[in-house]
Structures are given as C-alpha cells and as structure tokens.
Design a protein around this motif. Structure first.
Motif, PDB file in Angstrom:
ATOM      1  N   UNK A   1       7.216  -3.524 -12.445  1.00 24.07           N
ATOM      2  CA  UNK A   1       6.104  -3.980 -13.280  1.00 24.07           C
ATOM      3  C   UNK A   1       5.521  -5.226 -12.641  1.00 24.07           C
ATOM      4  N   UNK A   2       4.361  -5.080 -12.061  1.00 23.91           N
ATOM      5  CA  UNK A   2       3.664  -6.220 -11.465  1.00 23.91           C
ATOM      6  C   UNK A   2       3.201  -7.142 -12.582  1.00 23.91           C
ATOM      7  N   UNK A   3       3.248  -8.448 -12.344  1.00 25.37           N
ATOM      8  CA  UNK A   3       2.830  -9.412 -13.365  1.00 25.37           C
ATOM      9  C   UNK A   3       1.445  -9.070 -13.894  1.00 25.37           C
ATOM     10  N   UNK A   4       1.352  -8.943 -15.221  1.00 29.82           N
ATOM     11  CA  UNK A   4       0.086  -8.589 -15.862  1.00 29.82           C
ATOM     12  C   UNK A   4      -0.174  -7.108 -15.946  1.00 29.82           C
ATOM     13  N   UNK A   5       0.724  -6.292 -15.349  1.00 27.47           N
ATOM     14  CA  UNK A   5       0.537  -4.848 -15.372  1.00 27.47           C
ATOM     15  C   UNK A   5       1.527  -4.142 -16.276  1.00 27.47           C
ATOM     16  N   UNK A   6       1.525  -2.812 -16.195  1.00 29.01           N
ATOM     17  CA  UNK A   6       2.406  -1.995 -17.009  1.00 29.01           C
ATOM     18  C   UNK A   6       3.560  -1.465 -16.155  1.00 29.01           C
ATOM     19  N   UNK A   7       4.675  -1.109 -16.782  1.00 29.62           N
ATOM     20  CA  UNK A   7       5.767  -0.484 -16.030  1.00 29.62           C
ATOM     21  C   UNK A   7       5.299   0.800 -15.356  1.00 29.62           C
ATOM     22  N   UNK A   8       5.732   1.003 -14.114  1.00 27.53           N
ATOM     23  CA  UNK A   8       5.280   2.186 -13.377  1.00 27.53           C
ATOM     24  C   UNK A   8       6.327   2.572 -12.336  1.00 27.53           C
ATOM     25  N   UNK A   9       6.477   3.866 -12.116  1.00 28.21           N
ATOM     26  CA  UNK A   9       7.340   4.330 -11.041  1.00 28.21           C
ATOM     27  C   UNK A   9       6.722   3.942  -9.697  1.00 28.21           C
ATOM     28  N   UNK A  10       7.576   3.609  -8.724  1.00 26.84           N
ATOM     29  CA  UNK A  10       7.076   3.204  -7.412  1.00 26.84           C
ATOM     30  C   UNK A  10       6.205   4.300  -6.800  1.00 26.84           C
ATOM     31  N   UNK A  11       6.616   5.546  -6.950  1.00 25.52           N
ATOM     32  CA  UNK A  11       5.833   6.658  -6.400  1.00 25.52           C
ATOM     33  C   UNK A  11       4.400   6.632  -6.933  1.00 25.52           C
ATOM     34  N   UNK A  12       4.242   6.467  -8.240  1.00 32.01           N
ATOM     35  CA  UNK A  12       2.906   6.442  -8.836  1.00 32.01           C
ATOM     36  C   UNK A  12       2.145   5.185  -8.420  1.00 32.01           C
ATOM     37  N   UNK A  13       2.845   4.079  -8.307  1.00 29.44           N
ATOM     38  CA  UNK A  13       2.200   2.834  -7.903  1.00 29.44           C
ATOM     39  C   UNK A  13       1.618   2.952  -6.499  1.00 29.44           C
ATOM     40  N   UNK A  14       2.399   3.556  -5.610  1.00 29.06           N
ATOM     41  CA  UNK A  14       1.959   3.690  -4.226  1.00 29.06           C
ATOM     42  C   UNK A  14       0.770   4.635  -4.073  1.00 29.06           C
ATOM     43  N   UNK A  15       0.631   5.563  -5.024  1.00 30.23           N
ATOM     44  CA  UNK A  15      -0.534   6.456  -4.977  1.00 30.23           C
ATOM     45  C   UNK A  15      -1.841   5.677  -5.085  1.00 30.23           C
TER      46      UNK A  15
END
Length: 328
Positions: free
Chosen positions: A294-308
């Motif tokens: 979870x990047x500061x100010x963002x929502x929890x996310x799987x790394x795979x989805x984040x990298x997309x």
C-alpha cells in the motif's frame, strides 16, 4: 458450545472492554441472553486527519443495545464508578482487552469476582499484545484463556483454555479466530462456573507481550526472511511494516520467504515480476517475496496489479530502506 446458543443460566453482568476483539465478546453475551447492566470502556479516541472523536467498538455495541456506558480515564481511587458497580451487585464483571488497570476493590465488587478473556496460552504472553507477539516470535500456537482475575498482570488462575495453531495468519486474522473461541469459552464458564474451577498458572514459561509501538514498523533487512515474514503478519493491521525506495514510502501488507540465491546487500531488490518483489534478507542470500503493498495515500493492492499500472516503479538493484512515513 456454539456462540449463538441461548444460556439457561442468565446472569447480571458488567462488561469492561475497548477494541473490536472485546466488542465481539459483548455481542456474544447479549445474544446469549445475559443481562449487561453496565459497560466500562476507554474514553473516545481522536482519529484520522480531522482528529474527530470516535466511540470505541465496545461503546458502539452498548449504545446499539441501550446499555449504560461509563468511560473513566482511570479506576484508581474512583469511588464514583466503584459505588455504581456495587449498587448493581453483578454476579461477574467480564473484562476483555479493557486497557485500564483494575484495582482490587473493583475485582472484589462482583459476587463471583472478575473473569478475563486473554488471547494467549498463559503464562506465555501476559500483557497488552499477546497475539502480535506470538506471531512475531513464530510460536506454533496461540489460544484463549478465561482467567479469574487477581491484582497481578494476567497472573490469575485459569478456568478454561483452548489452543489454536498459528499457521500464516496475520494478527487481524488470528484475533478474529480467537474472538470466536473466546466467546464460546466465556459462555461455557458462565453457564456452569462450578464445572470450571480456577487452576493456578505454571510458574515456568512466563513471558510478557509489551504494547505495540508505531516505531516497530521499521524493518531490519538483516533479519532472517522467516522473521521478517512473521513481523509483517504480526503488525497487521497496525502499524504495518514500512519501507521506501528512492521516490515513495509504502506498507508491506503480505510477504513470504522465497528460495535463497546469490549473496547481495540486504534490502536490495533482486527481481520484480508478477510473483512480487524479491528482496535480499538475512545474510544476503535469503529472500523475502513482497506480494501486497500500500503506497502512502493509496489503497492496498497486489504487486502484480500494481505493476500493470506502474511497471517501472520498482527496479532490480534498488535498495528498499526503512521508512519513517506516517501511518494512517
């Protein structure tokens, strides 16, 4: 005994507790048909960026069921609250994660004293954060004890105990599991107190679960990957392990040890792909695979989805450093 059963031995009780774990026990007592004559909980806390006051989870349940609530800052020399308890003349006071010290006069006020539901296998992990410390220490099991309270810190004799394996639960997940067990255990004891006589705790094996502090979110990459994995799970949902690269700070929400490789500087990103972010740990040959962030100010996310969406955010060879970023 299922937690949705209706007790045949309805009793007049006082309940003292504060967080969600305690609120689940209060709900269970109400659902079982016990009379909750009074609730004690800590004062409302200020939360969020607006610092607005928010009732404790226990207070919210009490209000929903029209149960009187007191929120003293301390029970020490608090004759006003003590007199109210004495006037009610409860059979027991039930204490679950209340957060305040309870003087002897309060322990002695109910007809049969005070029962405490504690989330550990006593005498291991007496204190404020037994679930988190058990996970962090990589214990094989946790559990719930229903204890007859005395003046010590979780030193009273145990009337009921159930153990539960620790697998890969976070603290939040284990607390949810222990809450279900705790409610059932408490209701069993209240149904037939004479069937659960107090048994003194062993003198050996005493450990203390000190309160979790915000500063514990910092990471030490020289720890073994298994220890880092345990810390990530122990500090969920708060304060969460935090790290940062050259640009941003983020929470590590899920991770697990990966296959060892060539030695690198601990904290160095070894690989980034759909499986996650692989980071050198321990002596440099161990690996921790970060799978959810979870990047500061963002929502929890799987790394795979984040990298997309941000394929260049993490790079092989980058160093992930401990972060002092603020927790929400």
């Amino acid at each position: 005994m299922p937690s949705n059963f209706s007790t045949q031995n309805k009793q007049k009780l006082i309940f003292a507790g504060t967080p969600e774990f305690a609120a689940e026990h209060l709900k269970g007592l109400i659902a079982a048909g016990h009379e909750i004559a009074l609730v004690l909980t800590q004062p409302d806390a200020r939360v969020g960026r607006g610092r607005k006051t928010k009732p404790t989870p226990v207070k919210a349940v009490a209000i929903e069921h029209d149960i009187p609530v007191l929120q003293p800052e301390s029970l020490k020399n608090n004759d006003e609250v003590l007199d109210q308890i004495k006037s009610i003349n409860p059979e027991f006071m039930i204490v679950v994660a209340y957060g305040l010290l309870i003087p002897k006069a309060f322990l002695d006020a109910p007809v049969q004293g005070c029962l405490n539901v504690h989330g550990s296998i006593l005498p291991r992990w007496r204190g404020a954060a037994p679930v988190q410390r058990a996970i962090e220490s990589m214990d094989a099991e946790s559990g719930v004890c229903v204890m007859q309270m005395d003046v010590g810190l979780d030193t009273g004799p145990v009337r009921h105990q159930i153990n539960l394996p620790i697998e890969r639960q976070t603290s939040a997940e284990l607390l949810d599991q222990l809450a279900v067990i705790g409610v059932d255990s408490l209701l069993e004891v209240l149904e037939a107190p004479e069937s659960f006589p107090p048994v003194a705790q062993p003198e050996e094996g005493v450990t203390y679960a000190h309160k979790i502090h915000k500063s514990e979110k910092t990471i030490d990459w020289t720890l073994a990957a298994k220890a880092l994995d345990a810390k990530v799970r122990a500090l969920q949902p708060w304060p969460s392990v935090m790290v940062e690269n050259e640009s941003y700070a983020f929470k590590i929400l899920e991770a697990q040890p990966a296959v060892n490789g060539a030695s690198s500087e601990p904290g160095t990103i070894i690989a980034v792909d759909a499986k996650g972010i692989e980071v050198a740990a321990g002596d440099g040959s161990e690996r921790l695979l970060i799978q959810k962030i979870q990047v500061s100010g963002g929502k929890p996310v799987n790394v795979k989805d984040f990298l997309n969406g941000k394929p260049d955010y993490f790079q092989k060879g980058q160093s992930l450093k401990p972060s002092a970023g603020e927790n929400e």
